[in-house]
Design an enzyme around this catalytic site. Structure first.
Site, PDB file in Angstrom:
ATOM      1  N   ARG A 213       5.546 -14.558  19.216  1.00 34.42           N
ATOM      2  CA  ARG A 213       6.252 -15.831  18.986  1.00 34.42           C
ATOM      3  C   ARG A 213       7.669 -15.589  18.493  1.00 34.42           C
ATOM      4  O   ARG A 213       8.515 -16.465  18.582  1.00 34.42           O
ATOM      5  CB  ARG A 213       5.479 -16.700  17.986  1.00 34.42           C
TER       6      ARG A 213
ATOM      7  N   ASP B  22      -4.254 -12.579   3.012  1.00 30.42           N
ATOM      8  CA  ASP B  22      -5.165 -11.777   3.830  1.00 30.42           C
ATOM      9  C   ASP B  22      -4.739 -11.964   5.284  1.00 30.42           C
ATOM     10  O   ASP B  22      -4.788 -13.086   5.810  1.00 30.42           O
ATOM     11  CB  ASP B  22      -6.602 -12.283   3.603  1.00 30.42           C
TER      12      ASP B  22
ATOM     13  N   THR C 109      -6.561  -2.672  -1.822  1.00 26.68           N
ATOM     14  CA  THR C 109      -6.677  -1.215  -2.045  1.00 26.68           C
ATOM     15  C   THR C 109      -5.376  -0.589  -2.538  1.00 26.68           C
ATOM     16  O   THR C 109      -5.318   0.629  -2.729  1.00 26.68           O
ATOM     17  CB  THR C 109      -7.095  -0.474  -0.744  1.00 26.68           C
TER      18      THR C 109
ATOM     19  N   TYR D 184     -14.498   2.184  10.289  1.00 26.50           N
ATOM     20  CA  TYR D 184     -13.070   2.528  10.350  1.00 26.50           C
ATOM     21  C   TYR D 184     -12.719   3.041  11.741  1.00 26.50           C
ATOM     22  O   TYR D 184     -11.851   2.490  12.428  1.00 26.50           O
ATOM     23  CB  TYR D 184     -12.779   3.585   9.288  1.00 26.50           C
TER      24      TYR D 184
ATOM     25  N   SER E 173      -4.962  -2.082   5.996  1.00 24.74           N
ATOM     26  CA  SER E 173      -6.344  -1.631   6.207  1.00 24.74           C
ATOM     27  C   SER E 173      -6.716  -0.677   5.085  1.00 24.74           C
ATOM     28  O   SER E 173      -5.902   0.186   4.728  1.00 24.74           O
ATOM     29  CB  SER E 173      -6.503  -0.871   7.536  1.00 24.74           C
TER      30      SER E 173
ATOM     31  N   ARG F  19      -8.999  10.056  -1.703  1.00 25.88           N
ATOM     32  CA  ARG F  19      -8.627  11.011  -0.658  1.00 25.88           C
ATOM     33  C   ARG F  19      -8.339  12.379  -1.279  1.00 25.88           C
ATOM     34  O   ARG F  19      -7.986  12.481  -2.453  1.00 25.88           O
ATOM     35  CB  ARG F  19      -7.441  10.470   0.145  1.00 25.88           C
TER      36      ARG F  19
ATOM     37  N   ALA G  95      -0.817   0.878  12.986  1.00 25.89           N
ATOM     38  CA  ALA G  95      -1.167   2.165  12.362  1.00 25.89           C
ATOM     39  C   ALA G  95      -2.575   2.544  12.793  1.00 25.89           C
ATOM     40  O   ALA G  95      -3.564   2.125  12.195  1.00 25.89           O
ATOM     41  CB  ALA G  95      -1.103   2.044  10.839  1.00 25.89           C
TER      42      ALA G  95
ATOM     43  N   GLY H 103       0.840  -1.197   0.000  1.00 22.94           N
ATOM     44  CA  GLY H 103       0.000   0.000   0.000  1.00 22.94           C
ATOM     45  C   GLY H 103       0.876   1.248   0.000  1.00 22.94           C
ATOM     46  O   GLY H 103       2.104   1.177  -0.150  1.00 22.94           O
TER      47      GLY H 103
END
Ligand code: NAD
Ligand code: UDP
Length: 330
Positions: free
Chosen positions: A122, A63, A40, A161, A91, A202, A130, A15
């Site tokens: 682990r 995922d 995204t 969100y 996200s 955005r 974030a 991203g």
């Protein structure tokens, strides 16, 4: 390279922000694993990283709300000996995309975060989450300090969100409390720069793409709402400092210079003055925060950080990058 070479895992590594964190660690000589489902991301970020990362980069398509066992079992053993950090940055982040992927957004900031923290435990690594200025909702305190608890509508279009990030913060706090771990979180304010998805909606990327295409700039409401815009290089410097610290409490990261959306549109009009761009006015989105600006005193005092790149400089760098993207500009 010696076996003390560090490894970092970056969820959402292909991203916008994730790719810059990957790039920064690759430049430091670290090994980087990007885990992304490409839901995204800007197409091409993975190719960019692969070109620069070479044998120090592994790109996993997965995922992160699902089990991490399968893909992580295939990582070279030497890479797992010195895991320094798991950055949980996966996200959807733009209002149109997190509203389209509303349930996915809720799971990645909760189940995905839980997976990231447990995997980090682990491997005795730190996890950095974030979080966002959206946890303050439509704030009644201005500028926003970390001690402000926020003003969020739980049953609205932004709650998938805002509330999943808030739950994520609470999950991280409680995980540290009950398990004695030292994971941390940053509250990121509006950030822009190269490798943003040009179609994600955005405001900065919207205006610049519209300008390059010679289209009207779409102002929502009367444009009196405020935001402050941080250039990505400044943000990544702060995130690296936070990850290297032992802080577990939230820290606001953003540029404290505040603009109205109308001022941003006018700045873009000035930069593209030859195009004589017009503004068109559209409905004000429900629950859209009317003001937002970070108080960054904690970042200044505890991380010795403050942003250096002003809006004009940052917009110019972003425009240079966008000019090389295929935006259908003739
Ligand atoms: P982005 O959409 O460019 O990047 C997010 C990445 O996460 C994408 O590559 C996407 O494919 C990936 N992803 C989403 N769900 C996933 C899943 N279930 N499994 C694996 N990968 C998944 O957005 P961004 O601006 O880079 O935001 C990164 C993070 O920073 C997000 O957590 C966002 O909430 C947070 N943040 C960003 C800003 C900002 O201004 N950019 C502000 C506040 C918070
Ligand atoms: N906005 C706008 N025109 C656009 C996109 C957004 O006026 O084309 C406004 C939006 O209503 C909000 C601000 O710009 O007030 C910032 O929106 P963005 O989606 O970038 O992020 P947000 O801070 O709302 O999450």
């Amino acid at each position: 390279m010696a076996n003390n070479q560090k490894t970092v895992i970056v969820t959402g590594g292909c991203g916008f922000l994730g790719s810059h964190i990957c790039e920064s660690h690759l430049k430091s000589g670290d090994r980087v694993v990007s885990v992304d489902n490409f839901s995204t991301s800007n197409l091409g970020n993975d190719e960019f990283l692969k070109k620069m990362g070479g044998e120090n980069l592994i790109v996993v398509e997965a995922d992160v709300t699902q089990s991490w066992n399968e893909w992580s079992a295939h990582l070279p053993e030497s890479w797992l000996e010195n895991v320094a950090c798991v950055y949980h940055f996966a996200s959807p982040a733009s209002p149109p995309l997190y509203q389209k992927l509303a349930l996915e957004t809720m799971w990645v900031n909760t189940i995905g975060l839980s997976n990231a923290m447990n995997w980090a435990d682990r491997h005795t690594a730190r996890c950095v989450f974030a979080s966002t200025s959206e946890i303050y909702g439509d704030p009644t305190i201005h500028p926003q300090t970390e001690s402000y608890w926020g003003n969020v509508n739980t049953c609205g279009p932004r709650s998938c969100y805002d509330e999943s990030k808030r739950f994520g913060e609470s999950l991280l706090y409680t995980h540290n409390w009950k398990k004695g771990t030292q994971h941390g979180l940053v509250r990121i304010f509006n950030t822009y720069g190269p490798r943003m998805n040009p179609t994600d909606g955005r405001v900065v990327v919207n205006f610049l793409v519209q300008a390059l295409q010679g289209k009207d700039l779409t102002v929502f409401g009367d444009g009196a709402q405020t935001r402050s815009f941080c250039y990505v290089d400044d943000l990544v410097n702060a995130i690296r400092k936070y990850a290297d610290s032992n802080l577990t409490s939230p820290v606001n990261i953003g540029n404290p210079v505040e603009f109205t959306v109308l001022e941003l549109a006018q700045k873009v009009q000035e930069i593209f003055s030859d195009k004589k761009l017009k503004l068109t006015y559209h409905d004000f989105p429900k629950d859209d925060p009317k003001q937002r600006c970070p108080n960054i005193s904690i970042a200044k005092s505890k991380l010795a950080w403050e942003p250096k790149i002003d809006l004009q400089t940052g917009l110019t760098k972003m425009i240079d990058w966008l000019k090389h993207e295929n935006l259908g500009v003739s």
